[in-house]
Design a protein around this motif. Structure first.
Motif, PDB file in Angstrom:
ATOM      1  N   ASP A   1     -21.811  -6.898  27.005  1.00 56.05           N
ATOM      2  CA  ASP A   1     -23.150  -5.925  27.422  1.00 56.05           C
ATOM      3  C   ASP A   1     -24.458  -6.079  27.666  1.00 56.05           C
ATOM      4  OD1 ASP A   1     -24.034  -3.672  25.848  1.00 56.05           O
ATOM      5  OD2 ASP A   1     -23.443  -3.607  24.754  1.00 56.05           O
ATOM      6  N   LYS A   2     -24.610  -5.451  29.047  1.00 58.19           N
ATOM      7  CA  LYS A   2     -26.104  -5.707  29.040  1.00 58.19           C
ATOM      8  C   LYS A   2     -27.093  -4.765  29.197  1.00 58.19           C
ATOM      9  CE  LYS A   2     -24.066  -9.437  32.998  1.00 58.19           C
ATOM     10  NZ  LYS A   2     -25.061  -9.628  34.117  1.00 58.19           N
ATOM     11  N   SER A   3     -26.517  -4.367  27.867  1.00 61.38           N
ATOM     12  CA  SER A   3     -27.734  -2.663  27.403  1.00 61.38           C
ATOM     13  C   SER A   3     -29.014  -3.223  26.780  1.00 61.38           C
ATOM     14  CB  SER A   3     -26.720  -2.046  26.258  1.00 61.38           C
ATOM     15  OG  SER A   3     -26.429  -2.393  25.031  1.00 61.38           O
TER      16      SER A   3
ATOM     17  N   LYS B   1     -13.503  -9.362  28.643  1.00 65.39           N
ATOM     18  CA  LYS B   1     -14.081  -8.826  28.076  1.00 65.39           C
ATOM     19  C   LYS B   1     -15.401  -8.663  28.790  1.00 65.39           C
ATOM     20  CE  LYS B   1     -15.470  -7.633  23.961  1.00 65.39           C
ATOM     21  NZ  LYS B   1     -15.638  -7.832  21.899  1.00 65.39           N
TER      22      LYS B   1
ATOM     23  N   LYS C   1     -31.759  -7.712  23.142  1.00 64.78           N
ATOM     24  CA  LYS C   1     -31.039  -9.047  22.836  1.00 64.78           C
ATOM     25  C   LYS C   1     -31.992 -10.127  23.515  1.00 64.78           C
ATOM     26  CE  LYS C   1     -26.613 -11.500  23.956  1.00 64.78           C
ATOM     27  NZ  LYS C   1     -27.443 -13.040  23.665  1.00 64.78           N
TER      28      LYS C   1
END
Length: 217
Positions: A127-129, A124, A43
């Motif tokens: 998403d930290k992937s 919600k 990211k």
């Protein structure tokens, strides 16, 4: 006066050229990090050319990435989400319990607090992937070294371009001076190309001078 103006103009041009070369090198370097990060689905928060106030900034609606061109052309950066650990630190609850009110009956009750029994809408999860610290170690290593690798590839590309544009430098004779001490068939002729001297290949004009100086010594 004209001579002074030319010197100043030459100095300014040299400084501007140096800054431009530095900017290109840094941009290519950071672009290497960016490409590797995109390949491994990191990211990326921002890809910026330069520092300081933004002259141009655009945010991708799909990925949320920011592309910026900034005022000071002396650097750049590719900011990965989570690479400094600040996001996780901000979301980590403090271990220290909240301070108790000395007079709880006099404490002002907060407004707009929903009743305890009313179910709340679940937030919600983020998403930290794709965060830098959550990616595998080998991927992080590749992302880190990809900047230097891009600089190396740029250098190789420039060498190839110069080689095809100018060709190989040859040591040639432009005007031969005949002498009676050497037979004519062994003398150099005009526009002869020297490939070797004393068994050593010649690539540059200076190579011949080095070999001849070594023979004299």
């Amino acid at each position: 006066m004209d001579h002074l103006f030319l010197n100043v103009w030459s100095t300014v041009g040299s400084v501007a050229l140096a800054i431009l070369i530095l900017l290109v090198m840094i941009t290519v370097h950071e672009f290497g990090h960016y490409i590797a990060g995109k390949i491994f689905k990191f990211k990326i928060d921002e890809f910026s050319i330069g520092f300081g106030p933004a002259l141009f900034k655009r945010k991708s609606k799909k990925t949320g990435q920011v592309f910026a061109l900034r005022l000071i052309p002396l650097g750049g950066y590719c900011a990965f989400a989570g690479e400094d650990g600040l996001e996780d630190a901000a979301e980590t609850p403090s271990a220290q319990p909240p301070a108790e009110e000395p007079f709880p009956e006099m404490a002002q009750k907060p407004e707009n607090v929903p009743p305890k029994n009313v179910p709340q809408a679940a937030e919600k999860p983020v998403d930290k992937s794709g965060y830098f610290t959550n990616r595998p170690c080998w991927q992080r290593i590749i992302v880190l070294i990809s900047g230097a690798l891009m600089n190396y590839l740029l250098a190789v590309l420039l060498i190839v371009i110069c080689f095809f544009a100018y060709g190989q430098t040859m040591v040639a004779v432009y005007k031969a001076e005949p002498t009676a001490e050497i037979p004519a068939e062994y003398q150099l002729q005009d526009y002869d190309v020297l490939l070797a001297a004393d068994g050593q290949a010649l690539y540059l004009t200076n190579d011949l001078a080095i070999i001849l100086n070594g023979k004299k010594a």
